[in-house]
Design a protein around this motif. Structure first.
Motif, PDB file in Angstrom:
ATOM      1  N   GLN A 345       0.817  -1.172  -0.048  1.00 42.19           N
ATOM      2  CA  GLN A 345       0.046  -0.118   0.133  1.00 42.19           C
ATOM      3  C   GLN A 345       0.870   1.142  -0.013  1.00 42.19           C
ATOM      4  O   GLN A 345       0.515   2.194  -0.729  1.00 42.19           O
ATOM      5  N   GLN A 346       1.900   1.132   0.797  1.00 39.35           N
ATOM      6  CA  GLN A 346       2.754   2.321   0.841  1.00 39.35           C
ATOM      7  C   GLN A 346       3.537   2.493  -0.465  1.00 39.35           C
ATOM      8  O   GLN A 346       3.873   3.780  -0.799  1.00 39.35           O
ATOM      9  N   GLN A 348       2.073   1.718  -3.335  1.00 39.11           N
ATOM     10  CA  GLN A 348       1.206   2.145  -4.400  1.00 39.11           C
ATOM     11  C   GLN A 348       1.167   1.117  -5.238  1.00 39.11           C
ATOM     12  O   GLN A 348       1.193   1.339  -6.540  1.00 39.11           O
ATOM     13  N   GLN A 350      -0.562  -2.181  -6.701  1.00 41.97           N
ATOM     14  CA  GLN A 350      -1.760  -2.894  -6.830  1.00 41.97           C
ATOM     15  C   GLN A 350      -1.787  -4.066  -7.141  1.00 41.97           C
ATOM     16  O   GLN A 350      -2.571  -4.879  -6.826  1.00 41.97           O
ATOM     17  N   TYR A 371      -6.002 -10.888   1.495  1.00 44.05           N
ATOM     18  CA  TYR A 371      -5.897  -9.710   0.928  1.00 44.05           C
ATOM     19  C   TYR A 371      -6.330  -9.840  -0.582  1.00 44.05           C
ATOM     20  O   TYR A 371      -6.001  -9.059  -1.350  1.00 44.05           O
ATOM     21  N   PHE A 375      -6.079  -6.587  -3.297  1.00 44.95           N
ATOM     22  CA  PHE A 375      -4.993  -6.506  -4.227  1.00 44.95           C
ATOM     23  C   PHE A 375      -5.509  -7.168  -5.519  1.00 44.95           C
ATOM     24  O   PHE A 375      -5.951  -8.120  -5.245  1.00 44.95           O
TER      25      PHE A 375
END
Length: 569
Positions: A345-346, A348, A350, A371, A375
Protein backbone atom coordinates in the motif's frame (compact mmCIF):
# COMPACT_ATOMS: atom_id res chain seq x y z
CA UNK A 1 21.09 33.95 29.49
CA UNK A 2 21.52 35.54 26.01
CA UNK A 3 23.08 33.80 23.01
CA UNK A 4 26.88 33.72 23.10
CA UNK A 5 27.33 34.31 26.84
CA UNK A 6 30.75 33.57 28.26
CA UNK A 7 30.60 31.33 31.31
CA UNK A 8 33.54 31.16 33.74
CA UNK A 9 34.55 27.86 35.31
CA UNK A 10 37.42 28.67 37.66
CA UNK A 11 40.29 29.81 35.44
CA UNK A 12 38.61 28.51 32.30
CA UNK A 13 35.52 29.39 30.29
CA UNK A 14 33.10 28.37 27.57
CA UNK A 15 30.64 30.20 25.35
CA UNK A 16 27.05 29.19 25.85
CA UNK A 17 24.56 29.55 23.00
CA UNK A 18 20.88 28.94 23.55
CA UNK A 19 18.29 28.46 20.81
CA UNK A 20 16.48 31.63 19.79
CA UNK A 21 13.18 30.17 20.98
CA UNK A 22 14.65 28.84 24.23
CA UNK A 23 12.05 27.77 26.81
CA UNK A 24 13.21 27.19 30.37
CA UNK A 25 10.70 24.40 31.03
CA UNK A 26 11.76 22.40 27.97
CA UNK A 27 14.46 19.69 27.90
CA UNK A 28 17.31 19.99 25.39
CA UNK A 29 20.10 17.99 23.86
CA UNK A 30 23.62 19.26 24.57
CA UNK A 31 26.27 19.82 21.89
CA UNK A 32 29.89 20.74 22.71
CA UNK A 33 31.94 22.22 19.84
CA UNK A 34 35.74 22.46 19.92
CA UNK A 35 37.89 25.00 18.03
CA UNK A 36 41.12 24.25 16.23
CA UNK A 37 44.73 24.96 17.23
CA UNK A 38 45.27 28.68 17.84
CA UNK A 39 41.53 29.34 17.64
CA UNK A 40 38.99 30.31 20.25
CA UNK A 41 35.42 29.62 21.24
CA UNK A 42 34.04 32.82 19.68
CA UNK A 43 35.61 32.02 16.33
CA UNK A 44 34.27 28.48 16.46
CA UNK A 45 30.77 29.77 17.21
CA UNK A 46 30.92 32.04 14.15
CA UNK A 47 32.20 29.14 12.04
CA UNK A 48 29.67 26.49 13.09
CA UNK A 49 26.64 28.46 14.34
CA UNK A 50 24.76 25.33 15.35
CA UNK A 51 22.33 27.27 17.54
CA UNK A 52 20.98 29.06 14.44
CA UNK A 53 20.21 25.76 12.68
CA UNK A 54 18.34 23.80 15.34
CA UNK A 55 16.09 24.53 18.28
CA UNK A 56 16.82 21.13 19.82
CA UNK A 57 20.27 21.83 21.24
CA UNK A 58 21.94 23.92 23.88
CA UNK A 59 25.37 24.52 22.37
CA UNK A 60 28.60 25.11 24.27
CA UNK A 61 31.85 26.28 22.68
CA UNK A 62 34.61 25.51 25.21
CA UNK A 63 37.88 27.47 25.24
CA UNK A 64 41.15 25.53 25.38
CA UNK A 65 43.53 26.30 28.23
CA UNK A 66 46.57 26.20 25.97
CA UNK A 67 46.98 27.02 22.29
CA UNK A 68 45.65 23.56 21.50
CA UNK A 69 43.72 20.73 23.13
CA UNK A 70 45.20 17.77 24.98
CA UNK A 71 43.98 15.53 22.22
CA UNK A 72 45.29 12.19 23.43
CA UNK A 73 48.49 11.89 21.41
CA UNK A 74 50.66 12.77 24.44
CA UNK A 75 52.78 14.78 22.06
CA UNK A 76 51.76 18.44 22.14
CA UNK A 77 51.96 21.60 24.24
CA UNK A 78 48.73 20.95 26.11
CA UNK A 79 49.97 17.52 27.17
CA UNK A 80 53.37 18.80 28.27
CA UNK A 81 51.74 21.54 30.35
CA UNK A 82 49.27 19.09 31.91
CA UNK A 83 46.00 20.53 30.56
CA UNK A 84 43.15 18.40 31.91
CA UNK A 85 40.84 18.93 28.98
CA UNK A 86 38.87 15.73 29.55
CA UNK A 87 38.19 16.87 33.11
CA UNK A 88 37.25 20.33 31.85
CA UNK A 89 34.67 18.80 29.50
CA UNK A 90 33.20 16.92 32.45
CA UNK A 91 32.90 20.22 34.33
CA UNK A 92 31.25 22.00 31.38
CA UNK A 93 28.62 19.27 31.06
CA UNK A 94 27.96 19.25 34.81
CA UNK A 95 27.69 23.06 34.91
CA UNK A 96 25.16 23.20 32.08
CA UNK A 97 23.20 20.33 33.62
CA UNK A 98 22.85 22.42 36.80
CA UNK A 99 21.58 25.44 34.86
CA UNK A 100 19.24 23.81 32.34
CA UNK A 101 17.09 20.76 31.70
CA UNK A 102 19.01 18.27 29.56
CA UNK A 103 17.74 15.11 27.91
CA UNK A 104 19.39 12.07 29.50
CA UNK A 105 21.85 10.38 27.18
CA UNK A 106 21.69 13.15 24.56
CA UNK A 107 25.18 14.69 24.75
CA UNK A 108 27.13 15.24 21.52
CA UNK A 109 30.49 16.66 20.45
CA UNK A 110 31.91 18.18 17.29
CA UNK A 111 35.32 19.64 16.52
CA UNK A 112 37.37 21.26 13.80
CA UNK A 113 40.98 20.43 12.96
CA UNK A 114 42.91 19.95 16.22
CA UNK A 115 39.59 20.30 18.05
CA UNK A 116 38.36 17.41 15.91
CA UNK A 117 41.30 15.30 17.09
CA UNK A 118 40.23 16.13 20.64
CA UNK A 119 36.66 15.11 19.80
CA UNK A 120 38.04 11.69 18.90
CA UNK A 121 39.69 11.63 22.32
CA UNK A 122 36.22 12.09 23.80
CA UNK A 123 34.91 9.19 21.71
CA UNK A 124 37.76 7.03 23.01
CA UNK A 125 37.67 8.11 26.66
CA UNK A 126 34.16 9.41 27.30
CA UNK A 127 32.08 7.02 25.21
CA UNK A 128 29.73 6.52 28.16
CA UNK A 129 28.96 10.27 28.06
CA UNK A 130 28.72 11.11 24.35
CA UNK A 131 26.08 9.55 22.13
CA UNK A 132 27.83 10.69 18.96
CA UNK A 133 30.87 12.69 17.90
CA UNK A 134 31.57 14.62 14.70
CA UNK A 135 35.09 15.17 13.40
CA UNK A 136 35.82 17.79 10.71
CA UNK A 137 39.17 18.25 8.94
CA UNK A 138 41.21 15.69 10.86
CA UNK A 139 42.16 12.03 10.45
CA UNK A 140 43.52 10.49 13.72
CA UNK A 141 46.81 10.47 15.58
CA UNK A 142 48.81 7.26 15.58
CA UNK A 143 49.02 7.35 19.38
CA UNK A 144 45.29 7.75 19.98
CA UNK A 145 44.51 5.06 17.42
CA UNK A 146 46.73 2.68 19.38
CA UNK A 147 45.27 3.55 22.79
CA UNK A 148 41.60 4.12 21.93
CA UNK A 149 39.43 1.82 24.05
CA UNK A 150 35.83 3.08 24.37
CA UNK A 151 33.87 1.50 27.20
CA UNK A 152 30.84 1.27 24.92
CA UNK A 153 30.07 1.84 21.22
CA UNK A 154 29.73 5.45 20.09
CA UNK A 155 28.56 6.87 16.77
CA UNK A 156 31.11 8.94 14.89
CA UNK A 157 30.99 11.06 11.75
CA UNK A 158 34.08 12.29 9.95
CA UNK A 159 34.13 14.94 7.23
CA UNK A 160 37.40 15.72 5.52
CA UNK A 161 38.77 17.20 2.33
CA UNK A 162 40.88 14.79 0.33
CA UNK A 163 43.14 17.71 -0.63
CA UNK A 164 43.75 18.78 2.98
CA UNK A 165 47.41 19.82 3.26
CA UNK A 166 47.33 20.66 6.98
CA UNK A 167 46.17 17.35 8.43
CA UNK A 168 46.37 15.13 5.34
CA UNK A 169 43.49 12.83 4.49
CA UNK A 170 45.87 9.93 3.95
CA UNK A 171 47.79 10.64 7.15
CA UNK A 172 51.56 10.88 7.44
CA UNK A 173 54.54 9.40 9.21
CA UNK A 174 56.22 11.47 11.91
CA UNK A 175 58.25 10.43 14.94
CA UNK A 176 56.29 12.69 17.30
CA UNK A 177 52.94 13.34 15.64
CA UNK A 178 52.03 10.71 13.08
CA UNK A 179 48.55 10.42 11.59
CA UNK A 180 46.68 7.40 10.30
CA UNK A 181 44.43 8.01 7.31
CA UNK A 182 40.82 9.13 7.60
CA UNK A 183 39.69 5.83 6.07
CA UNK A 184 41.76 3.86 8.60
CA UNK A 185 40.33 5.98 11.41
CA UNK A 186 36.70 5.39 10.48
CA UNK A 187 37.40 1.67 10.01
CA UNK A 188 38.99 1.62 13.48
CA UNK A 189 35.90 3.10 15.11
CA UNK A 190 33.75 0.64 13.17
CA UNK A 191 35.79 -2.26 14.56
CA UNK A 192 35.60 -0.85 18.08
CA UNK A 193 31.81 -0.65 17.62
CA UNK A 194 31.83 -4.29 16.44
CA UNK A 195 30.31 -3.30 13.13
CA UNK A 196 30.41 -5.72 10.18
CA UNK A 197 33.57 -5.25 8.16
CA UNK A 198 32.20 -4.08 4.82
CA UNK A 199 31.06 -0.45 4.51
CA UNK A 200 28.40 0.93 2.22
CA UNK A 201 30.06 3.23 -0.30
CA UNK A 202 28.20 5.96 -2.16
CA UNK A 203 29.00 9.05 -4.19
CA UNK A 204 26.97 12.13 -3.26
CA UNK A 205 26.60 15.70 -4.50
CA UNK A 206 27.23 14.70 -8.12
CA UNK A 207 30.44 12.94 -7.26
CA UNK A 208 31.89 15.69 -5.08
CA UNK A 209 31.45 13.70 -1.86
CA UNK A 210 32.34 10.07 -1.22
CA UNK A 211 30.56 8.34 1.66
CA UNK A 212 31.95 5.34 3.52
CA UNK A 213 29.38 4.11 6.04
CA UNK A 214 29.58 1.38 8.70
CA UNK A 215 26.88 0.35 11.16
CA UNK A 216 26.44 -2.21 13.92
CA UNK A 217 22.68 -1.77 13.83
CA UNK A 218 22.71 0.72 16.70
CA UNK A 219 25.74 2.99 16.16
CA UNK A 220 27.14 4.43 12.95
CA UNK A 221 30.67 5.25 11.80
CA UNK A 222 30.60 7.35 8.63
CA UNK A 223 33.26 9.19 6.62
CA UNK A 224 32.35 11.95 4.17
CA UNK A 225 35.32 12.61 1.90
CA UNK A 226 35.09 15.85 -0.09
CA UNK A 227 37.02 15.07 -3.24
CA UNK A 228 38.34 18.58 -3.90
CA UNK A 229 38.16 19.85 -0.33
CA UNK A 230 41.00 21.39 1.65
CA UNK A 231 41.41 22.20 5.35
CA UNK A 232 38.04 23.83 5.98
CA UNK A 233 35.03 23.51 8.26
CA UNK A 234 32.52 23.59 5.41
CA UNK A 235 32.66 23.03 1.68
CA UNK A 236 30.68 24.06 -1.37
CA UNK A 237 29.29 20.55 -1.71
CA UNK A 238 29.03 19.82 2.01
CA UNK A 239 27.70 22.13 4.74
CA UNK A 240 29.30 20.53 7.79
CA UNK A 241 27.06 22.14 10.41
CA UNK A 242 23.87 21.02 8.66
CA UNK A 243 25.25 17.57 7.85
CA UNK A 244 26.40 17.01 11.44
CA UNK A 245 22.96 17.85 12.80
CA UNK A 246 21.41 15.56 10.19
CA UNK A 247 23.79 12.77 11.21
CA UNK A 248 22.92 13.21 14.89
CA UNK A 249 19.19 13.23 14.10
CA UNK A 250 19.42 10.09 11.97
CA UNK A 251 21.40 7.76 14.21
CA UNK A 252 18.56 5.23 14.34
CA UNK A 253 18.10 5.21 10.56
CA UNK A 254 20.57 2.93 8.75
CA UNK A 255 22.44 4.20 5.73
CA UNK A 256 21.23 2.15 2.78
CA UNK A 257 22.75 0.85 -0.46
CA UNK A 258 21.87 2.52 -3.74
CA UNK A 259 18.34 1.60 -4.84
CA UNK A 260 17.16 0.82 -1.32
CA UNK A 261 14.63 2.60 0.85
CA UNK A 262 12.95 2.11 4.18
CA UNK A 263 9.15 2.04 4.10
CA UNK A 264 7.58 2.87 7.44
CA UNK A 265 4.41 1.12 8.49
CA UNK A 266 3.11 2.30 11.84
CA UNK A 267 6.05 1.85 14.24
CA UNK A 268 8.22 -0.36 12.02
CA UNK A 269 10.40 0.27 8.97
CA UNK A 270 10.85 -2.25 6.16
CA UNK A 271 13.76 -2.38 3.78
CA UNK A 272 12.68 -2.34 0.14
CA UNK A 273 14.99 -2.57 -2.84
CA UNK A 274 13.32 -1.41 -6.04
CA UNK A 275 14.54 -1.73 -9.61
CA UNK A 276 13.05 -1.30 -13.08
CA UNK A 277 10.71 1.46 -11.95
CA UNK A 278 10.35 2.67 -15.54
CA UNK A 279 8.42 -0.44 -16.57
CA UNK A 280 4.65 -0.84 -16.69
CA UNK A 281 2.63 -3.94 -15.92
CA UNK A 282 2.32 -5.83 -12.66
CA UNK A 283 5.06 -5.43 -10.08
CA UNK A 284 7.17 -8.51 -9.42
CA UNK A 285 7.52 -9.01 -5.66
CA UNK A 286 10.45 -11.18 -4.61
CA UNK A 287 10.04 -12.93 -1.26
CA UNK A 288 13.01 -14.60 0.42
CA UNK A 289 13.02 -17.88 2.29
CA UNK A 290 15.68 -19.82 4.18
CA UNK A 291 18.68 -21.78 3.02
CA UNK A 292 20.36 -24.53 5.05
CA UNK A 293 21.48 -21.98 7.64
CA UNK A 294 18.02 -20.38 7.78
CA UNK A 295 19.42 -17.16 6.34
CA UNK A 296 16.56 -15.48 4.53
CA UNK A 297 16.81 -11.99 3.09
CA UNK A 298 17.26 -9.88 -0.03
CA UNK A 299 20.84 -11.09 -0.58
CA UNK A 300 19.28 -14.12 -2.30
CA UNK A 301 18.04 -11.84 -5.10
CA UNK A 302 21.30 -10.00 -5.85
CA UNK A 303 21.32 -11.61 -9.31
CA UNK A 304 17.66 -12.33 -10.05
CA UNK A 305 16.39 -8.81 -9.34
CA UNK A 306 18.72 -7.03 -11.82
CA UNK A 307 17.94 -9.70 -14.39
CA UNK A 308 14.16 -9.32 -14.06
CA UNK A 309 14.41 -5.53 -13.81
CA UNK A 310 15.49 -5.34 -17.44
CA UNK A 311 11.82 -5.80 -18.35
CA UNK A 312 9.82 -5.51 -15.13
CA UNK A 313 9.27 -3.37 -12.06
CA UNK A 314 10.73 -5.46 -9.25
CA UNK A 315 10.62 -5.01 -5.48
CA UNK A 316 12.30 -7.19 -2.88
CA UNK A 317 11.03 -6.63 0.66
CA UNK A 318 12.95 -7.81 3.69
CA UNK A 319 10.86 -9.19 6.51
CA UNK A 320 11.32 -7.57 9.91
CA UNK A 321 14.56 -8.72 11.56
CA UNK A 322 16.16 -9.19 8.14
CA UNK A 323 18.26 -7.01 5.88
CA UNK A 324 17.89 -3.33 6.74
CA UNK A 325 14.39 -3.80 8.18
CA UNK A 326 13.83 -3.16 11.87
CA UNK A 327 14.38 -5.95 14.37
CA UNK A 328 11.36 -7.03 16.39
CA UNK A 329 10.47 -9.61 19.02
CA UNK A 330 7.68 -11.31 17.04
CA UNK A 331 8.88 -12.06 13.49
CA UNK A 332 7.12 -14.80 11.56
CA UNK A 333 6.00 -15.77 8.07
CA UNK A 334 2.40 -15.29 9.25
CA UNK A 335 3.13 -11.74 10.31
CA UNK A 336 4.83 -10.95 7.03
CA UNK A 337 1.66 -11.79 5.11
CA UNK A 338 0.04 -8.79 6.81
CA UNK A 339 3.17 -6.64 6.69
CA UNK A 340 3.40 -7.25 2.94
CA UNK A 341 -0.05 -5.79 2.41
CA UNK A 342 0.85 -2.63 4.35
CA UNK A 343 4.16 -2.18 2.51
CA UNK A 344 2.53 -2.66 -0.91
CA UNK A 345 0.00 0.00 0.00
CA UNK A 346 2.84 2.39 0.86
CA UNK A 347 4.52 1.55 -2.45
CA UNK A 348 1.20 2.13 -4.24
CA UNK A 349 1.47 -1.26 -5.91
CA UNK A 350 -1.93 -2.75 -6.61
CA UNK A 351 -1.27 -5.29 -9.35
CA UNK A 352 1.37 -7.84 -8.38
CA UNK A 353 2.93 -11.21 -9.12
CA UNK A 354 4.56 -12.88 -6.12
CA UNK A 355 7.76 -14.90 -6.47
CA UNK A 356 8.26 -16.85 -3.25
CA UNK A 357 11.37 -18.87 -2.45
CA UNK A 358 11.21 -21.78 0.01
CA UNK A 359 9.22 -21.02 3.20
CA UNK A 360 8.15 -17.66 1.80
CA UNK A 361 5.34 -19.69 0.17
CA UNK A 362 3.70 -19.54 3.62
CA UNK A 363 3.55 -15.74 3.53
CA UNK A 364 2.47 -15.69 -0.11
CA UNK A 365 -0.36 -18.14 0.47
CA UNK A 366 -1.60 -16.39 3.63
CA UNK A 367 -1.36 -13.03 1.87
CA UNK A 368 -3.67 -14.28 -0.85
CA UNK A 369 -6.08 -15.73 1.69
CA UNK A 370 -6.47 -12.43 3.52
CA UNK A 371 -5.91 -9.81 0.82
CA UNK A 372 -7.14 -11.23 -2.49
CA UNK A 373 -9.92 -8.65 -2.51
CA UNK A 374 -7.64 -5.74 -1.63
CA UNK A 375 -4.98 -6.38 -4.30
CA UNK A 376 -4.98 -7.53 -7.90
CA UNK A 377 -2.81 -10.62 -7.39
CA UNK A 378 -2.29 -11.89 -10.92
CA UNK A 379 -0.22 -15.01 -10.30
CA UNK A 380 2.43 -16.63 -8.14
CA UNK A 381 5.66 -18.45 -8.80
CA UNK A 382 6.94 -20.67 -6.00
CA UNK A 383 10.50 -22.01 -5.90
CA UNK A 384 10.85 -25.13 -3.72
CA UNK A 385 7.81 -24.19 -1.58
CA UNK A 386 7.09 -25.65 1.83
CA UNK A 387 4.91 -28.73 1.49
CA UNK A 388 1.84 -28.73 3.78
CA UNK A 389 1.53 -32.51 3.99
CA UNK A 390 2.01 -34.68 7.10
CA UNK A 391 5.43 -36.18 6.49
CA UNK A 392 6.98 -32.93 5.25
CA UNK A 393 5.44 -31.03 8.13
CA UNK A 394 6.92 -33.47 10.61
CA UNK A 395 10.39 -32.86 9.16
CA UNK A 396 10.00 -29.08 9.12
CA UNK A 397 8.84 -29.09 12.73
CA UNK A 398 11.74 -31.30 13.84
CA UNK A 399 15.31 -30.19 14.29
CA UNK A 400 16.25 -27.34 14.32
CA UNK A 401 12.78 -25.78 14.71
CA UNK A 402 11.92 -27.80 17.81
CA UNK A 403 15.34 -27.05 19.35
CA UNK A 404 14.92 -23.29 18.88
CA UNK A 405 11.43 -23.42 20.32
CA UNK A 406 12.66 -25.26 23.43
CA UNK A 407 15.86 -23.24 23.96
CA UNK A 408 14.82 -19.74 22.88
CA UNK A 409 14.74 -18.11 26.38
CA UNK A 410 18.34 -19.14 27.09
CA UNK A 411 19.54 -18.55 23.53
CA UNK A 412 18.46 -14.91 23.18
CA UNK A 413 20.81 -13.46 25.84
CA UNK A 414 23.61 -15.65 24.52
CA UNK A 415 23.11 -14.15 21.06
CA UNK A 416 22.92 -10.64 22.51
CA UNK A 417 26.38 -11.17 24.02
CA UNK A 418 27.81 -12.19 20.64
CA UNK A 419 27.88 -15.90 21.41
CA UNK A 420 27.13 -16.94 17.84
CA UNK A 421 28.67 -14.07 15.90
CA UNK A 422 31.86 -15.92 14.97
CA UNK A 423 30.00 -19.04 13.85
CA UNK A 424 27.61 -16.85 11.84
CA UNK A 425 30.58 -15.16 10.16
CA UNK A 426 32.06 -18.54 9.30
CA UNK A 427 28.75 -19.62 7.74
CA UNK A 428 28.57 -16.40 5.73
CA UNK A 429 32.06 -16.99 4.36
CA UNK A 430 31.13 -20.53 3.35
CA UNK A 431 27.87 -19.34 1.75
CA UNK A 432 29.83 -16.73 -0.23
CA UNK A 433 32.09 -19.45 -1.63
CA UNK A 434 29.11 -21.65 -2.48
CA UNK A 435 27.25 -18.86 -4.28
CA UNK A 436 30.40 -17.96 -6.21
CA UNK A 437 30.47 -21.50 -7.53
CA UNK A 438 26.77 -21.37 -8.45
CA UNK A 439 26.70 -18.20 -10.56
CA UNK A 440 27.32 -19.09 -14.24
CA UNK A 441 30.00 -17.18 -16.12
CA UNK A 442 27.45 -15.44 -18.36
CA UNK A 443 25.81 -13.85 -15.31
CA UNK A 444 28.91 -12.70 -13.44
CA UNK A 445 28.66 -9.18 -14.86
CA UNK A 446 25.03 -8.92 -13.74
CA UNK A 447 25.57 -10.40 -10.28
CA UNK A 448 25.65 -7.59 -7.70
CA UNK A 449 28.34 -8.95 -5.40
CA UNK A 450 28.57 -5.71 -3.46
CA UNK A 451 24.90 -5.85 -2.57
CA UNK A 452 25.09 -9.56 -1.80
CA UNK A 453 27.93 -8.99 0.66
CA UNK A 454 26.36 -5.97 2.30
CA UNK A 455 22.98 -7.66 2.72
CA UNK A 456 24.57 -10.90 3.96
CA UNK A 457 26.57 -9.20 6.67
CA UNK A 458 23.39 -7.71 8.14
CA UNK A 459 22.88 -11.24 9.46
CA UNK A 460 25.75 -10.59 11.88
CA UNK A 461 23.78 -7.95 13.77
CA UNK A 462 22.79 -9.35 17.13
CA UNK A 463 19.22 -8.07 16.76
CA UNK A 464 18.90 -9.95 13.49
CA UNK A 465 20.49 -13.08 14.97
CA UNK A 466 17.85 -12.96 17.68
CA UNK A 467 15.13 -12.33 15.09
CA UNK A 468 16.24 -15.36 13.12
CA UNK A 469 16.03 -17.50 16.26
CA UNK A 470 12.57 -16.16 17.09
CA UNK A 471 11.35 -16.76 13.55
CA UNK A 472 12.57 -20.37 13.59
CA UNK A 473 10.87 -20.88 16.96
CA UNK A 474 7.61 -19.59 15.40
CA UNK A 475 7.97 -21.75 12.31
CA UNK A 476 5.74 -24.59 13.58
CA UNK A 477 2.83 -22.21 14.13
CA UNK A 478 3.42 -20.72 10.67
CA UNK A 479 3.23 -24.20 9.18
CA UNK A 480 0.02 -25.01 11.05
CA UNK A 481 -1.67 -21.91 9.60
CA UNK A 482 -0.37 -22.78 6.13
CA UNK A 483 -1.51 -26.41 6.31
CA UNK A 484 -5.10 -25.42 7.12
CA UNK A 485 -5.54 -23.64 3.78
CA UNK A 486 -7.13 -25.20 0.74
CA UNK A 487 -5.45 -25.56 -2.63
CA UNK A 488 -4.91 -22.21 -4.33
CA UNK A 489 -6.87 -22.43 -7.60
CA UNK A 490 -8.22 -18.96 -8.37
CA UNK A 491 -4.98 -17.69 -9.92
CA UNK A 492 -2.20 -19.54 -11.75
CA UNK A 493 0.53 -20.82 -9.46
CA UNK A 494 3.64 -22.11 -11.15
CA UNK A 495 6.04 -24.23 -9.11
CA UNK A 496 9.73 -24.79 -9.75
CA UNK A 497 10.75 -28.00 -7.98
CA UNK A 498 14.47 -28.63 -7.66
CA UNK A 499 15.89 -31.88 -6.37
CA UNK A 500 18.06 -30.21 -3.74
CA UNK A 501 16.87 -32.85 -1.26
CA UNK A 502 19.22 -35.36 -2.91
CA UNK A 503 22.17 -33.59 -1.32
CA UNK A 504 20.53 -34.00 2.10
CA UNK A 505 19.94 -37.69 1.40
CA UNK A 506 23.58 -38.20 0.43
CA UNK A 507 24.77 -36.36 3.52
CA UNK A 508 22.46 -38.23 5.92
CA UNK A 509 22.17 -41.88 4.82
CA UNK A 510 20.65 -42.93 8.16
CA UNK A 511 17.57 -40.86 7.36
CA UNK A 512 17.62 -41.48 3.62
CA UNK A 513 14.22 -43.20 3.56
CA UNK A 514 12.50 -40.34 5.36
CA UNK A 515 14.20 -37.70 3.21
CA UNK A 516 13.34 -39.56 0.03
CA UNK A 517 9.70 -39.63 1.06
CA UNK A 518 9.92 -35.87 1.64
CA UNK A 519 11.28 -35.39 -1.88
CA UNK A 520 8.53 -37.55 -3.39
CA UNK A 521 5.77 -35.95 -1.34
CA UNK A 522 7.00 -32.49 -2.31
CA UNK A 523 7.10 -33.30 -6.01
CA UNK A 524 3.59 -34.78 -5.99
CA UNK A 525 2.09 -31.87 -4.07
CA UNK A 526 3.87 -29.25 -6.21
CA UNK A 527 2.72 -30.91 -9.42
CA UNK A 528 -0.89 -31.03 -8.24
CA UNK A 529 -0.86 -27.41 -7.00
CA UNK A 530 0.35 -26.20 -10.39
CA UNK A 531 -2.14 -28.40 -12.26
CA UNK A 532 -5.16 -27.33 -10.18
CA UNK A 533 -4.34 -23.64 -10.67
CA UNK A 534 -3.44 -23.92 -14.37
CA UNK A 535 0.14 -22.98 -13.66
CA UNK A 536 3.34 -24.72 -14.72
CA UNK A 537 5.09 -27.50 -12.87
CA UNK A 538 8.81 -27.31 -13.62
CA UNK A 539 10.95 -30.14 -12.25
CA UNK A 540 14.70 -29.54 -12.40
CA UNK A 541 17.33 -32.22 -12.04
CA UNK A 542 20.72 -31.66 -10.37
CA UNK A 543 19.60 -28.19 -9.33
CA UNK A 544 20.66 -26.28 -6.26
CA UNK A 545 18.16 -24.96 -3.72
CA UNK A 546 19.52 -21.44 -4.36
CA UNK A 547 18.27 -21.63 -7.92
CA UNK A 548 18.21 -17.82 -8.13
CA UNK A 549 22.00 -17.92 -8.57
CA UNK A 550 22.48 -21.18 -10.43
CA UNK A 551 19.71 -20.96 -13.03
CA UNK A 552 18.04 -17.52 -12.91
CA UNK A 553 16.92 -17.95 -16.51
CA UNK A 554 14.58 -20.75 -15.38
CA UNK A 555 12.79 -18.31 -13.09
CA UNK A 556 12.64 -15.64 -15.77
CA UNK A 557 11.27 -18.14 -18.28
CA UNK A 558 8.58 -19.31 -15.85
CA UNK A 559 7.54 -15.70 -15.22
CA UNK A 560 7.44 -14.96 -18.94
CA UNK A 561 5.14 -17.95 -19.43
CA UNK A 562 2.80 -16.73 -16.70
CA UNK A 563 2.68 -13.24 -18.22
CA UNK A 564 1.94 -14.66 -21.66
CA UNK A 565 -0.78 -16.86 -20.21
CA UNK A 566 -2.33 -13.81 -18.53
CA UNK A 567 -1.74 -11.68 -21.65
CA UNK A 568 0.19 -9.15 -19.60
CA UNK A 569 3.28 -7.14 -20.63
Amino acid sequence: MPVGTQVKLGTRSYLLALPKDFQSERTYKLLLVFHGSGGDSAGMQQLAAFETLSSDYIVAYPQSEQVEWNEGCDCNIAHRLGADDLGFVDQVIADIALRYRLMPGEVYAAGFSQGALFSQNLACNRSEVFKAVAVVAAPMSVQLAASCKPTQPVSIMMAMGKQDNVLPYNGYDHANFGLISAEAAIALFARLNKSPALPIRKTLAEGQVELTAYSNGAQKAELYAITQGGHFWSFKAFDSSKEILSFFAGLTEPTLPVGSARVRVEQQAFHVRSMGQQHNGPAIILMAGPNTNYHSDSAWFALLQPLLAKHHRVHVIDRLSNGWSDSIETPSYRRFAHDLAAVLQQLQEQQVILVAFSSASISARLFYEDYANAFDIKAMLWIDPDIPLPHSLSLYKGYPADWYQANLPALLPHLANGGWTERTLAKLQLEREQVQQLVPAQYQSLMDWSYFDLASQQRLLTGHQQGRAREIASYAADLDAYAQLAWLTAIPVSVIDTDFEKADIAADPENAESLLLWLQEGSEWSRLQAELSHGQYIALQDADHLLMFQQPEQIKRALDTLLQQLQLP
